[in-house]
Design a protein around this motif. Structure first.
Motif, PDB file in Angstrom:
ATOM      1  N   GLY A 189      48.898  45.991  28.079  1.00  6.18           N
ATOM      2  CA  GLY A 189      47.716  46.214  27.251  1.00  6.18           C
ATOM      3  C   GLY A 189      48.019  47.128  26.083  1.00  6.18           C
ATOM      4  O   GLY A 189      49.174  47.507  25.851  1.00  6.18           O
ATOM      5  N   LEU A 234      45.617  53.423  24.719  1.00  7.26           N
ATOM      6  CA  LEU A 234      44.525  54.177  24.110  1.00  7.26           C
ATOM      7  C   LEU A 234      44.886  55.660  24.030  1.00  7.26           C
ATOM      8  O   LEU A 234      44.967  56.224  22.962  1.00  7.26           O
ATOM      9  N   ARG A 292      45.157  55.601  29.762  1.00  6.97           N
ATOM     10  CA  ARG A 292      44.114  54.624  29.444  1.00  6.97           C
ATOM     11  C   ARG A 292      44.694  53.532  28.545  1.00  6.97           C
ATOM     12  O   ARG A 292      45.296  53.839  27.514  1.00  6.97           O
ATOM     13  N   CYS A 320      43.740  49.265  27.146  1.00  7.10           N
ATOM     14  CA  CYS A 320      42.758  48.184  27.116  1.00  7.10           C
ATOM     15  C   CYS A 320      43.513  46.878  26.919  1.00  7.10           C
ATOM     16  O   CYS A 320      44.604  46.850  26.359  1.00  7.10           O
ATOM     17  N   CYS A 321      42.907  45.803  27.367  1.00  5.74           N
ATOM     18  CA  CYS A 321      43.551  44.491  27.243  1.00  5.74           C
ATOM     19  C   CYS A 321      43.010  43.700  26.065  1.00  5.74           C
ATOM     20  O   CYS A 321      43.628  42.737  25.637  1.00  5.74           O
ATOM     21  N   ARG A 374      40.794  44.054  22.104  1.00  6.08           N
ATOM     22  CA  ARG A 374      40.258  44.927  21.053  1.00  6.08           C
ATOM     23  C   ARG A 374      39.736  44.058  19.918  1.00  6.08           C
ATOM     24  O   ARG A 374      40.157  42.910  19.744  1.00  6.08           O
ATOM     25  N   VAL A 411      36.750  48.067  22.214  1.00  6.45           N
ATOM     26  CA  VAL A 411      37.744  47.675  23.210  1.00  6.45           C
ATOM     27  C   VAL A 411      37.060  47.155  24.464  1.00  6.45           C
ATOM     28  O   VAL A 411      35.903  47.475  24.734  1.00  6.45           O
ATOM     29  N   ASP A 423      38.045  45.510  28.752  1.00  8.27           N
ATOM     30  CA  ASP A 423      39.020  45.417  29.842  1.00  8.27           C
ATOM     31  C   ASP A 423      39.863  46.696  29.897  1.00  8.27           C
ATOM     32  O   ASP A 423      41.089  46.657  29.853  1.00  8.27           O
ATOM     33  N   VAL A 424      39.187  47.822  29.997  1.00 10.91           N
ATOM     34  CA  VAL A 424      39.842  49.136  29.971  1.00 10.91           C
ATOM     35  C   VAL A 424      40.335  49.501  31.368  1.00 10.91           C
ATOM     36  O   VAL A 424      39.600  49.395  32.346  1.00 10.91           O
TER      37      VAL A 424
END
Length: 84
Positions: free
Chosen positions: A38, A41, A49, A51-52, A54, A60, A62-63
């Motif tokens: 991902g 972040l 952190r 995300c997948c 954005r 964003v 799928d965090v």
């Protein structure tokens, strides 16, 4: 690691069950070994952190918030950034 970098994270996810088990079966249970790719972040002393997904607007989805103690490996992947 810079914000927005594409990263590969290898981590261990604790597992649990609410059903009744024999003691020997319970003693043999193991955590789940996971891999996630991902966009980075941020991180602090406790978590990483990523995300997948954005958007161009800076949102964003799928965090993943992964406890640092569960992370076995994190590395930046080569990625040529383009327009969404």
């Amino acid at each position: 690691m810079r914000e927005g970098a594409l990263v590969y994270v290898k981590w261990v996810d604790p597992s649990s069950t609410a059903k009744w088990l024999e003691k020997d079966e319970a003693k043999g249970r193991t955590p789940m070994h996971c891999e996630t790719v991902g966009f980075f972040l941020n991180r602090d002393r406790d978590v990483i952190r990523i995300c997948c997904s954005r958007s161009e607007e800076g949102r964003v989805a799928d965090v993943f918030v992964i406890p640092r103690g569960c992370v076995k490996e994190i590395r930046e992947l080569e990625f040529k950034e383009g327009k969404v």
